[in-house]
Scaffold this motif. Structure first.
Motif, PDB file in Angstrom:
ATOM      1  N   ASP A  12       0.825  -1.203   0.000  1.00 26.25           N
ATOM      2  CA  ASP A  12       0.000   0.000   0.000  1.00 26.25           C
ATOM      3  C   ASP A  12       0.861   1.256   0.000  1.00 26.25           C
ATOM      4  O   ASP A  12       0.532   2.248  -0.678  1.00 26.25           O
ATOM      5  CB  ASP A  12      -0.929   0.020   1.217  1.00 26.25           C
ATOM      6  N   VAL A  13       1.948   1.246   0.769  1.00 25.17           N
ATOM      7  CA  VAL A  13       2.827   2.418   0.811  1.00 25.17           C
ATOM      8  C   VAL A  13       3.505   2.608  -0.545  1.00 25.17           C
ATOM      9  O   VAL A  13       3.636   3.732  -1.035  1.00 25.17           O
ATOM     10  CB  VAL A  13       3.860   2.277   1.940  1.00 25.17           C
ATOM     11  N   LEU A  14       3.918   1.516  -1.184  1.00 23.42           N
ATOM     12  CA  LEU A  14       4.503   1.630  -2.520  1.00 23.42           C
ATOM     13  C   LEU A  14       3.514   2.215  -3.519  1.00 23.42           C
ATOM     14  O   LEU A  14       3.892   2.991  -4.408  1.00 23.42           O
ATOM     15  CB  LEU A  14       4.992   0.258  -2.992  1.00 23.42           C
ATOM     16  N   ALA A  15       2.244   1.870  -3.374  1.00 17.90           N
ATOM     17  CA  ALA A  15       1.218   2.456  -4.251  1.00 17.90           C
ATOM     18  C   ALA A  15       1.140   3.964  -4.038  1.00 17.90           C
ATOM     19  O   ALA A  15       0.988   4.735  -5.000  1.00 17.90           O
ATOM     20  CB  ALA A  15      -0.130   1.794  -3.992  1.00 17.90           C
ATOM     21  N   GLN A  51      -1.428   5.650   8.451  1.00 15.90           N
ATOM     22  CA  GLN A  51      -2.810   5.806   8.892  1.00 15.90           C
ATOM     23  C   GLN A  51      -3.640   4.788   8.122  1.00 15.90           C
ATOM     24  O   GLN A  51      -3.622   4.752   6.898  1.00 15.90           O
ATOM     25  CB  GLN A  51      -3.350   7.210   8.647  1.00 15.90           C
ATOM     26  N   GLU A  52      -4.344   3.961   8.863  1.00 11.71           N
ATOM     27  CA  GLU A  52      -5.108   2.869   8.276  1.00 11.71           C
ATOM     28  C   GLU A  52      -6.554   3.285   8.071  1.00 11.71           C
ATOM     29  O   GLU A  52      -7.168   3.903   8.940  1.00 11.71           O
ATOM     30  CB  GLU A  52      -5.045   1.643   9.193  1.00 11.71           C
ATOM     31  N   GLY A  53      -7.082   2.960   6.900  1.00 11.41           N
ATOM     32  CA  GLY A  53      -8.493   3.181   6.613  1.00 11.41           C
ATOM     33  C   GLY A  53      -9.202   1.866   6.399  1.00 11.41           C
ATOM     34  O   GLY A  53      -8.640   0.780   6.616  1.00 11.41           O
ATOM     35  N   GLY A  56      -7.323  -0.244   3.701  1.00 14.11           N
ATOM     36  CA  GLY A  56      -5.875  -0.353   3.790  1.00 14.11           C
ATOM     37  C   GLY A  56      -5.237   0.964   4.187  1.00 14.11           C
ATOM     38  O   GLY A  56      -5.891   1.865   4.726  1.00 14.11           O
ATOM     39  N   VAL A  57      -3.952   1.091   3.907  1.00 10.21           N
ATOM     40  CA  VAL A  57      -3.190   2.272   4.302  1.00 10.21           C
ATOM     41  C   VAL A  57      -3.608   3.476   3.457  1.00 10.21           C
ATOM     42  O   VAL A  57      -3.634   3.410   2.225  1.00 10.21           O
ATOM     43  CB  VAL A  57      -1.685   2.010   4.154  1.00 10.21           C
ATOM     44  N   ARG A  58      -3.920   4.587   4.141  1.00 10.14           N
ATOM     45  CA  ARG A  58      -4.327   5.817   3.459  1.00 10.14           C
ATOM     46  C   ARG A  58      -3.214   6.859   3.440  1.00 10.14           C
ATOM     47  O   ARG A  58      -3.236   7.772   2.617  1.00 10.14           O
ATOM     48  CB  ARG A  58      -5.560   6.425   4.130  1.00 10.14           C
ATOM     49  N   ALA A  59      -2.257   6.743   4.377  1.00 10.66           N
ATOM     50  CA  ALA A  59      -1.214   7.764   4.483  1.00 10.66           C
ATOM     51  C   ALA A  59       0.023   7.167   5.145  1.00 10.66           C
ATOM     52  O   ALA A  59      -0.057   6.175   5.867  1.00 10.66           O
ATOM     53  CB  ALA A  59      -1.727   8.961   5.287  1.00 10.66           C
ATOM     54  N   TYR A  60       1.165   7.801   4.865  1.00  9.68           N
ATOM     55  CA  TYR A  60       2.462   7.275   5.323  1.00  9.68           C
ATOM     56  C   TYR A  60       3.363   8.428   5.730  1.00  9.68           C
ATOM     57  O   TYR A  60       3.357   9.514   5.123  1.00  9.68           O
ATOM     58  CB  TYR A  60       3.111   6.486   4.186  1.00  9.68           C
ATOM     59  N   CYS A  61       4.172   8.191   6.765  1.00 10.83           N
ATOM     60  CA  CYS A  61       5.204   9.140   7.170  1.00 10.83           C
ATOM     61  C   CYS A  61       6.273   8.349   7.914  1.00 10.83           C
ATOM     62  O   CYS A  61       5.973   7.348   8.577  1.00 10.83           O
ATOM     63  CB  CYS A  61       4.615  10.227   8.079  1.00 10.83           C
ATOM     64  N   ALA A  62       7.529   8.771   7.804  1.00 11.34           N
ATOM     65  CA  ALA A  62       8.613   8.079   8.506  1.00 11.34           C
ATOM     66  C   ALA A  62       9.619   9.099   8.998  1.00 11.34           C
ATOM     67  O   ALA A  62       9.657  10.251   8.541  1.00 11.34           O
ATOM     68  CB  ALA A  62       9.281   7.059   7.592  1.00 11.34           C
ATOM     69  N   LEU A  63      10.436   8.671   9.923  1.00  7.91           N
ATOM     70  CA  LEU A  63      11.472   9.506  10.516  1.00  7.91           C
ATOM     71  C   LEU A  63      12.783   8.747  10.416  1.00  7.91           C
ATOM     72  O   LEU A  63      12.881   7.599  10.872  1.00  7.91           O
ATOM     73  CB  LEU A  63      11.110   9.774  11.986  1.00  7.91           C
ATOM     74  N   SER A  64      13.793   9.384   9.785  1.00  8.82           N
ATOM     75  CA  SER A  64      15.081   8.727   9.568  1.00  8.82           C
ATOM     76  C   SER A  64      16.222   9.621  10.036  1.00  8.82           C
ATOM     77  O   SER A  64      16.089  10.851  10.033  1.00  8.82           O
ATOM     78  CB  SER A  64      15.269   8.412   8.080  1.00  8.82           C
ATOM     79  N   LEU A  76       2.708  11.624   3.295  1.00  8.83           N
ATOM     80  CA  LEU A  76       2.137  11.329   1.992  1.00  8.83           C
ATOM     81  C   LEU A  76       0.781  10.677   2.204  1.00  8.83           C
ATOM     82  O   LEU A  76       0.667   9.713   2.963  1.00  8.83           O
ATOM     83  CB  LEU A  76       3.066  10.390   1.231  1.00  8.83           C
ATOM     84  N   ALA A  77      -0.256  11.234   1.578  1.00  9.91           N
ATOM     85  CA  ALA A  77      -1.608  10.697   1.764  1.00  9.91           C
ATOM     86  C   ALA A  77      -2.332  10.666   0.436  1.00  9.91           C
ATOM     87  O   ALA A  77      -2.075  11.479  -0.457  1.00  9.91           O
ATOM     88  CB  ALA A  77      -2.400  11.541   2.765  1.00  9.91           C
ATOM     89  N   GLU A  78      -3.249   9.739   0.304  1.00 12.20           N
ATOM     90  CA  GLU A  78      -4.059   9.634  -0.902  1.00 12.20           C
ATOM     91  C   GLU A  78      -4.974  10.856  -1.024  1.00 12.20           C
ATOM     92  O   GLU A  78      -5.132  11.623  -0.064  1.00 12.20           O
ATOM     93  CB  GLU A  78      -4.883   8.351  -0.865  1.00 12.20           C
ATOM     94  N   PRO A  79      -5.558  11.108  -2.196  1.00 11.72           N
ATOM     95  CA  PRO A  79      -6.416  12.278  -2.376  1.00 11.72           C
ATOM     96  C   PRO A  79      -7.469  12.384  -1.281  1.00 11.72           C
ATOM     97  O   PRO A  79      -8.075  11.395  -0.879  1.00 11.72           O
ATOM     98  CB  PRO A  79      -7.059  12.028  -3.751  1.00 11.72           C
TER      99      PRO A  79
END
Length: 289
Positions: A12-15, A51-53, A56-64, A76-79
């Motif tokens: 889902d994140v790759l999408a 963030q799960e809807g 499936g996954v609707r949004a993603y964020c990471a800390l590196s 990053l989030a879907e429309p």
């Protein structure tokens, strides 16, 4: 619901990442990988949230880890996911434990910019990118009269010129000779220097990205005492001529921060056109008592 990313979330994140790639205005700092296994490896050193809807996954964020602090990948989030952007950015910032947090996104990515600012990050500067065909620039290649062109630069001369030409490149002043040698030995790095007698007075540094059909002009430096002689423009042409040795590299790309007026003027005169703008954000870390 916001939760840590799990392995089954990766498709889902790759999408989402591929959706981002479809439009320049959606760009954020994000993993390079677009294959499942490579993406999972790239995430190993990151603290990832989704963030799960219902579907499936609707949004993603990471800390590196990044520059003595942390960097946000995303958000990053879907429309229609503007609320998710803000919630994920806030969650990631809380996990930074007082370290500085950087973020990067396209200047036109207004939803992400609003989410970052709501999470406490402030814009530092805008970096504009410029590009031109290698073949067109190479036609202007010439070594200015009175100068010699070389492809090597001793470490002490590199650091001296680096310091004299641009104080905002301070990160490389901490390099050891061994780090410099290792950098220059990389197969994707090319260095061109203009010499007047025994002294190097200008250099251009290139990093090749043949899989993307381009090379990046990572640094161009002209000693202040030598400016006004056309050395910057000469180095652009000579860099392009060097790149003609690599047929898969068709485009030369350069960048300049918003305060770098001379570099912007140089690229415009040389025929490079603006192609991209990225805003850098920072949340300063908490100082120790």
């Amino acid at each position: 619901m916001i939760r840590p990313m799990q392995s089954h979330d990766a498709p889902d994140v790759l999408a989402l990442l591929n959706w981002m790639d479809d439009a320049p205005e959606r760009e954020v700092f994000a993993p390079d990988a677009r294959a499942l296994g490579e993406f999972q490896l790239e995430c190993e050193d990151s603290l990832c949230f989704v963030q799960e809807g219902e579907d499936g996954v609707r949004a993603y964020c990471a800390l590196s880890p990044f520059r003595g602090g942390m960097v946000l990948e995303g958000p990053l989030a879907e429309p229609g996911g503007a609320l998710a952007l803000g919630a994920l950015a806030a969650r990631a910032v809380q996990s930074a434990e007082g370290l500085p947090v950087y973020a990067f996104c396209a200047r036109d990515n207004l939803p992400v910019r609003a989410a970052l600012e709501a999470a406490g990050l402030n814009p530092m500067h805008t970096t504009d990118f410029y590009a031109a065909p290698v073949a067109a620039l190479a036609r202007t290649a010439r070594t200015p009269e009175g100068y010699l062109l070389g492809t090597e630069l001793p470490f002490e001369l590199y650091r001296w010129l680096y310091r004299a030409a641009e104080d905002t490149w301070a990160g490389r002043l901490d390099w050891t000779p061994e780090q410099y040698d290792a950098h220059c030995a990389r197969p994707d790095v090319r260095l061109l220097a203009l010499w007047r007698g025994e002294r190097a007075v200008a250099f251009a540094e290139l990093e090749l990205c043949p899989e993307e059909g381009r090379a990046d002009l990572t640094h161009i430096a002209v000693h202040p005492a030598e400016r006004g002689q056309g050395l910057g423009r000469a180095l652009l042409g000579l860099s392009a001529a060097e790149l003609t040795l690599f047929p898969e590299v068709r485009t030369l790309r350069a960048r300049a921060h918003d305060h770098m007026r001379a570099a912007r003027a140089l690229y415009a005169r040389a025929g490079l056109t603006h192609c991209r703008s990225i805003v850098t954000y920072l949340l300063e870390g908490e100082e120790e008592a």
